[in-house]
Design a protein around this motif. Structure first.
Motif, PDB file in Angstrom:
ATOM      1  N   TYR A 427      -4.194   5.120  15.161  1.00  0.00           N
ATOM      2  CA  TYR A 427      -2.904   4.807  14.552  1.00  0.00           C
ATOM      3  C   TYR A 427      -2.684   5.709  13.334  1.00  0.00           C
ATOM      4  O   TYR A 427      -3.535   5.806  12.450  1.00  0.00           O
ATOM      5  CB  TYR A 427      -2.843   3.342  14.129  1.00  0.00           C
ATOM      6  N   GLY A 508      -0.555  -2.446  16.448  1.00  0.00           N
ATOM      7  CA  GLY A 508       0.606  -1.577  16.550  1.00  0.00           C
ATOM      8  C   GLY A 508       0.645  -0.814  17.873  1.00  0.00           C
ATOM      9  O   GLY A 508       0.010  -1.192  18.852  1.00  0.00           O
ATOM     10  N   SER A 519       4.242   2.565  15.236  1.00  0.00           N
ATOM     11  CA  SER A 519       4.961   1.420  14.689  1.00  0.00           C
ATOM     12  C   SER A 519       4.175   0.146  14.961  1.00  0.00           C
ATOM     13  O   SER A 519       3.349   0.087  15.873  1.00  0.00           O
ATOM     14  CB  SER A 519       6.355   1.307  15.323  1.00  0.00           C
ATOM     15  N   GLY A 520       4.461  -0.881  14.142  1.00  0.00           N
ATOM     16  CA  GLY A 520       3.971  -2.227  14.407  1.00  0.00           C
ATOM     17  C   GLY A 520       2.636  -2.599  13.807  1.00  0.00           C
ATOM     18  O   GLY A 520       2.192  -3.728  13.990  1.00  0.00           O
ATOM     19  N   LEU A 521       1.947  -1.658  13.086  1.00  0.00           N
ATOM     20  CA  LEU A 521       0.664  -2.041  12.494  1.00  0.00           C
ATOM     21  C   LEU A 521       0.873  -3.202  11.535  1.00  0.00           C
ATOM     22  O   LEU A 521       1.809  -3.201  10.746  1.00  0.00           O
ATOM     23  CB  LEU A 521       0.047  -0.841  11.763  1.00  0.00           C
TER      24      LEU A 521
END
Length: 567
Positions: A427, A508, A519-521
């Motif tokens: 990530y 994420g 995105s989304g972590l």
């Protein structure tokens, strides 16, 4: 020498019977021809018909051709006629010949839209006090609708096709024709002059680069041949704000600082901008952080801090608490395997925060209920209903047969991966993040026959995820039973209980539809299944921060975490 009739007849009988005793030889089995080198260049709608170049083949069979989309292309003999934009699969079919069977080969023909011919777009010069006026559409061979915009709204604005004069100077109006039929979208522009006040000459507006820790500072006004007063603003308040001519630094990044001079006397108002950059503090140089190998029976030990040119305090964490846990700077051995011990030095007034990692290897028999991957990473497991799951996301970088999985860090490279290419990434390309949340893999790595999961385990199917979903109650709000409790990794907590000990972490994703961004972590946990939903998409399961446990599908080239289930 003469033969009697009986002797001649006897000789003929021998020849006939001798031939009859010979075995018949079966012809060889037919084989497929080798077809190759079949390509068709991309075309533009309106191109003239063209001939197909047949594939190369070791068979002499005649070729015929078909088009899968007659709205895009038709075929007569070997001649293709373009009918419209889009794509069509052209199939070359070779007839059987000799000892070769019939066979075929495909290639996709792509036909693009034609650019329209735009002309005759002019705007007469105006005066600053002229009334709003209506634009005349450019000439075009496309029926597409025109819209208009002004490239300088301080000079003129456009609403629909009506232009309103704002100030003196030069202004460019762009006419944008929408795509229509076989014609693509295109633009044409016209520049006109607006007579009025004299535009002042603004120069020498400079804002030097600053550090995040620098104090408030005063802007120096640009040079100008007008005496109008200046006002200032920042376009990115997260980087800097401006009050009067005083700049306050808010964060790292870039912002435009705009100096606007008001109209006065014979001069109009005008603006000039400069990019202001705020940089982080320099990172310290960390070195000398090593940890000797240990045994499962070794006593807790104290870490020796890395060498550093910063005075910031160090904190430590372990990427695999099944191998070792850390309290302060004391390490306690929990099991065999490997873990990354991460030393993070705190920020000071002169240096930014920085981290360094060292691998701790604990050798010995694996504790009950754990599994090791091909890289030596050890994972704990938990039994939920009839299933046994790994409690951590996978972070292996090799397939079980030893070959490396390709790590793609570039957004462009990830987004343009050929279907079927296995890939992984960390990530934000941060290996330290991957130590906690696991690595992100595309679906082709997940389903590779080379084997991604540790031996004795596999990546779950859609049906196996459904079994877990139903065991939890079969409702989307059941995700809290899988979520790790607390905000160490989740941004916030709503319903998390982790009653199953599954310990879901918000790893994420790496997207692959409009971009390959991360995105989304700390907000979303996403895991692949091995079940495809279509030729391009596959099923995955998501836990949102609010505890929603849901099934979705996504392109196979996306990057998601992996949880493994016991065979």
């Amino acid at each position: 020498m003469k033969f009697s009739c009986n002797a001649l007849l006897f000789s003929l009988m021998i020849m006939l019977f001798g031939c009859a005793k010979k075995d018949k030889v079966a012809p060889p089995d037919p084989v497929s021809p080798n077809l190759s080198a079949f390509t068709i260049p991309a075309k533009i709608y309106g191109d003239v018909p063209f001939d197909i170049i047949a594939p190369k083949s070791n068979s002499t069979g005649a070729f015929s051709y078909t088009s899968s989309n007659l709205k895009v292309a038709t075929i007569s003999g070997k001649t293709i006629t373009v009918k419209g934009s889009g794509s069509s699969v052209i199939t070359a079919i070779q007839a059987a010949a000799g000892n070769f069977t019939a066979d075929s080969m495909k290639y996709t023909l792509n036909v693009g839209l034609t650019a329209p011919t735009l002309s005759g777009f002019t705007i007469p010069n105006k005066s600053v006090n002229d009334a709003p006026f209506t634009l005349t559409n450019p000439k075009s061979n496309s029926p597409g609708v025109f819209t208009f915009k002004s490239n300088d709204t301080t000079r003129a604005t456009v609403t629909g096709n009506k232009v309103t004069i704002k100030s003196a100077g030069s202004c460019t109006i762009v006419a944008i024709q929408a795509a229509s039929g076989s014609y693509r979208a295109d633009t044409i522009q016209a520049t006109f002059n607006i007579a009025g006040l004299i535009m002042p000459t603004l120069t020498n507006f400079v804002v030097p680069t600053k550090k995040i820790s620098d104090p408030v500072f005063t802007l120096t006004a640009p040079k100008s041949n007008s005496v109008g007063a200046f006002t200032y603003k920042s376009t990115n308040f997260t980087v800097a704000t401006v009050s009067g001519n005083q700049v306050t630094i808010k964060g790292i990044g870039k912002t435009d600082i705009i100096a606007t001079q008001v109209a006065t006397g014979a001069y109009s108002g005008a603006s000039i901008s400069v990019i202001f950059t705020v940089v982080d503090l320099p990172t310290p140089t960390l070195s000398g952080f090593t940890i000797p190998a240990k045994k499962p029976t070794d006593a807790p030990f104290t870490l020796v801090a890395p060498k550093s040119n910063s005075t910031g305090a160090f904190t430590y964490s372990s990427s695999n608490t099944a191998v070792a846990t850390i309290t302060g700077n004391k390490v306690t051995i929990k099991g065999t395997g490997q873990t990354q011990i991460i030393a993070t030095q705190a920020r000071t007034i002169t240096y930014a925060s920085e981290s360094i990692a060292a691998t701790l290897t604990v050798s010995g028999t694996l504790p009950p209920g754990s599994v090791m991957d091909v890289d030596g990473n050890v994972y704990t497991t938990v039994t939920i209903g009839t299933q046994t799951w790994m409690v951590e996301n996978l972070r292996v970088t090799h397939f079980n047969e030893g070959s490396s999985i390709s790590n793609f860090t570039s957004d462009k490279d990830w987004q343009t991966l050929t279907p079927g290419t296995s890939a992984y990434c960390d990530y934000n390309n941060d290996a330290n993040t991957a130590l906690v949340y696991g690595k992100l893999y595309n679906w082709y790595a997940v389903t590779s026959l080379r084997g991604l999961a540790p031996k004795g385990f596999h990546i779950p199917t859609d049906a196996e995820w459904t079994t877990l979903y139903n065991y939890l109650g079969g409702v989307r709000e059941s995700g809290g039973k899988l979520q790790e409790v607390g905000t160490a990794h989740w941004e916030t907590q709503v319903t998390a209980t982790n009653s199953t000990k599954f310990t879901a972490l918000p790893s994420g994703a790496r997207n692959n539809e409009e971009s390959a961004s991360f995105s989304g972590l700390r907000n979303d946990a996403n895991w692949w299944s091995t079940t495809a939903s279509s030729s391009t998409n596959a099923w995955y399961y998501n836990i949102y921060i609010k505890g929603y446990f849901e099934r979705h599908d996504v392109q196979k080239t996306a990057g998601f975490a992996v949880r493994c289930i016991k065979d």
